[in-house]
Design an enzyme around this catalytic site. Sequence first.
Site, short mmCIF file in Angstrom:
data_model
loop_
_atom_site.label_atom_id
_atom_site.label_comp_id
_atom_site.label_asym_id
_atom_site.label_seq_id
_atom_site.Cartn_x
_atom_site.Cartn_y
_atom_site.Cartn_z
N TYR A 1 4.39 6.58 9.67
CA TYR A 1 3.57 5.40 9.35
C TYR A 1 4.38 4.34 8.61
O TYR A 1 4.31 3.16 8.92
CB TYR A 1 2.35 5.79 8.54
CG TYR A 1 1.23 4.77 8.58
CD1 TYR A 1 0.13 4.93 9.42
CD2 TYR A 1 1.29 3.61 7.82
CE1 TYR A 1 -0.88 3.98 9.49
CE2 TYR A 1 0.29 2.65 7.87
CZ TYR A 1 -0.80 2.84 8.71
OH TYR A 1 -1.80 1.89 8.78
N LYS B 1 1.81 -0.12 14.93
CA LYS B 1 3.24 -0.15 15.23
C LYS B 1 3.70 -1.32 16.08
O LYS B 1 4.91 -1.57 16.18
CB LYS B 1 3.64 1.16 15.93
CG LYS B 1 3.58 2.35 15.02
CD LYS B 1 4.62 2.26 13.96
CE LYS B 1 4.52 3.34 12.93
NZ LYS B 1 4.93 2.87 11.61
N HIS C 1 0.85 -1.20 0.00
CA HIS C 1 0.00 0.00 0.00
C HIS C 1 0.88 1.24 0.00
O HIS C 1 1.71 1.40 0.89
CB HIS C 1 -0.92 0.01 1.23
CG HIS C 1 -2.08 -0.93 1.12
ND1 HIS C 1 -3.12 -0.92 2.02
CD2 HIS C 1 -2.34 -1.92 0.24
CE1 HIS C 1 -4.00 -1.86 1.68
NE2 HIS C 1 -3.54 -2.47 0.61
N TYR D 1 -8.95 5.31 7.69
CA TYR D 1 -9.11 5.69 9.10
C TYR D 1 -10.19 6.76 9.15
O TYR D 1 -10.02 7.82 8.56
CB TYR D 1 -7.81 6.25 9.66
CG TYR D 1 -6.71 5.24 9.88
CD1 TYR D 1 -5.89 4.82 8.83
CD2 TYR D 1 -6.47 4.73 11.14
CE1 TYR D 1 -4.87 3.90 9.05
CE2 TYR D 1 -5.45 3.81 11.37
CZ TYR D 1 -4.66 3.40 10.32
OH TYR D 1 -3.65 2.49 10.55
N PRO E 1 -3.28 0.40 18.90
CA PRO E 1 -3.10 -0.11 17.52
C PRO E 1 -3.32 0.91 16.40
O PRO E 1 -3.08 0.61 15.24
CB PRO E 1 -4.16 -1.22 17.45
CG PRO E 1 -5.19 -0.81 18.44
CD PRO E 1 -4.44 -0.15 19.55
C1 PHB Z 1 -5.11 -4.39 10.88
O1 PHB Z 1 -5.13 -4.61 9.66
O2 PHB Z 1 -5.38 -5.27 11.71
C2 PHB Z 1 -4.75 -3.03 11.36
C3 PHB Z 1 -4.44 -2.06 10.46
C4 PHB Z 1 -4.09 -0.79 10.90
C5 PHB Z 1 -4.07 -0.50 12.24
C6 PHB Z 1 -4.37 -1.50 13.16
C7 PHB Z 1 -4.71 -2.77 12.71
O3 PHB Z 1 -3.76 0.74 12.66
#
Ligand code: PHB
Length: 413
Positions: free
Chosen positions: A407, A319, A94, A223, A315
């Site tokens: 990120y 990270k 990505h 997000y 989460p």
């Molecule tokens: C996930 O794909 O489980 C995932 C992705 C991004 C995050 C947390 C978990 O910030």
Amino acid sequence: MALAFKLPRCNDRAGTKVIQRKMRTQIGIVGAGPAGLFLSLLLQRVGIESVVLEMHTRKYVEERIRAGVLEQGTVDLMHELGVSERLKRQGLQHGGIELRFGGRGHRIDFRELTGGKCVTIYAQHEVIKDLIAARLAANRPIIFEAEDVSVHDLESTVPVIHFGANGVVEQLQCDFIAGCDGFHGICRTSIPSGALQIYDRDYPFGWLGILAQAPPSSHELTYAHHDRGFALLSMRSPEISRLYLQCDPDEEIANWSDQRIWQELRQRLATMDGWKLTEGPIIQKGVTGMRSFVTEPMQFGKMFLAGDAAHIVPPTGAKGLNLAVADVRVLARALAEFYANGKTELLDRYSEVCLRRVWKVQRFSWWMTSMLHRFANDNPFDGRRQIAELDYVTSSRAASQTLAENYVGLPMD
Ligand code: PHB
Ligand code: APR
């Protein structure tokens, strides 16, 4: 290969277990999560012996659902260690993410903002499978179902790990111990409390996460900030979606029917341009709490803590796994230096070097969490301030570059 010699079986008069078998290795690693397994392969590569002790079965650790975003550095390390065949085939690269607020999406272009870096979506338990397969293919020891693991003599020249395996009480004598047994493990709690400084923050919310048999509705992670709370659209494959929504920290999953989950996700991810959320059968769902946690120092005597045993991040910044990998890269380099030249300078600086990165990653994860979640005691001013921050981050090159470089993963020191 670890040396082993058998001793007669008995308990002493006090009934405490008596060591029945003694083994010797250079590095005793407690925990077969990302930290322990990456460390074992990094050490193996430079000829340093280790034994990995894991309390669960192989099946359990290989099927434990966790997150799945790999920084460029973690992907590069998997290539270097020769464990990336499946990652190359199944990993989803990505080049950006979307921040969604006020019913509109805004893309953060990682490649453009970081000189070509990106992240890879590949489930953590798939990484675990690849690492275990490589370790066992090299005929190096992982002792699964290790019972009552305990660490001792940490300040002596020969720290030891006691554990039970197949009813035999064993002692593993080590030069050093790597505490990679996660937040709920025994290594950190075996350190005298006065020797550690704990920094933590619990968040007044959790994440309700689902795995769904539904093709992902976006080709990159989304997000979403919403008055009803945060939501995240992620994925595992072209057939499987992974989605999260902000909920109460002690939310009862039983209160959430699949229908209610999809309805809440539709509302929080809705846009004004008719974007549609693709739904499907939910194959797994659960609630996780959110905290920030740091232990200082990350060493006690001959034991070094790495990964979740030393620190936890919420989460939102994706990270956790990547920070565990960063720790063990520093530890492996320091141990290699010690065994090559007897020098302890890098070992002595292990905690300091790791904590510099840990705190930067803590800051980023706290920032993403604070910017995107609704806090119960927020007032309307805070709601507007969050929108203004999101507007700034998505309209200022400098601000979006800050997010992007954190990120995709800060450069390793
Ligand atoms: C996930 O794909 O489980 C995932 C992705 C991004 C995050 C947390 C978990 O910030
Ligand atoms: N004895 C032996 N093994 C243990 C013990 C014990 N007493 N306690 C825990 N373990 C094992 C766990 O079963 C687990 O397999 O230690 C391992 C720790 O692994 P993780 O919790 O995955 O921690 P870490 O390797 O530091 O990786 C951090 O994992 O939890 C995610 O979000 C987290 O992504 C982060 C990553």
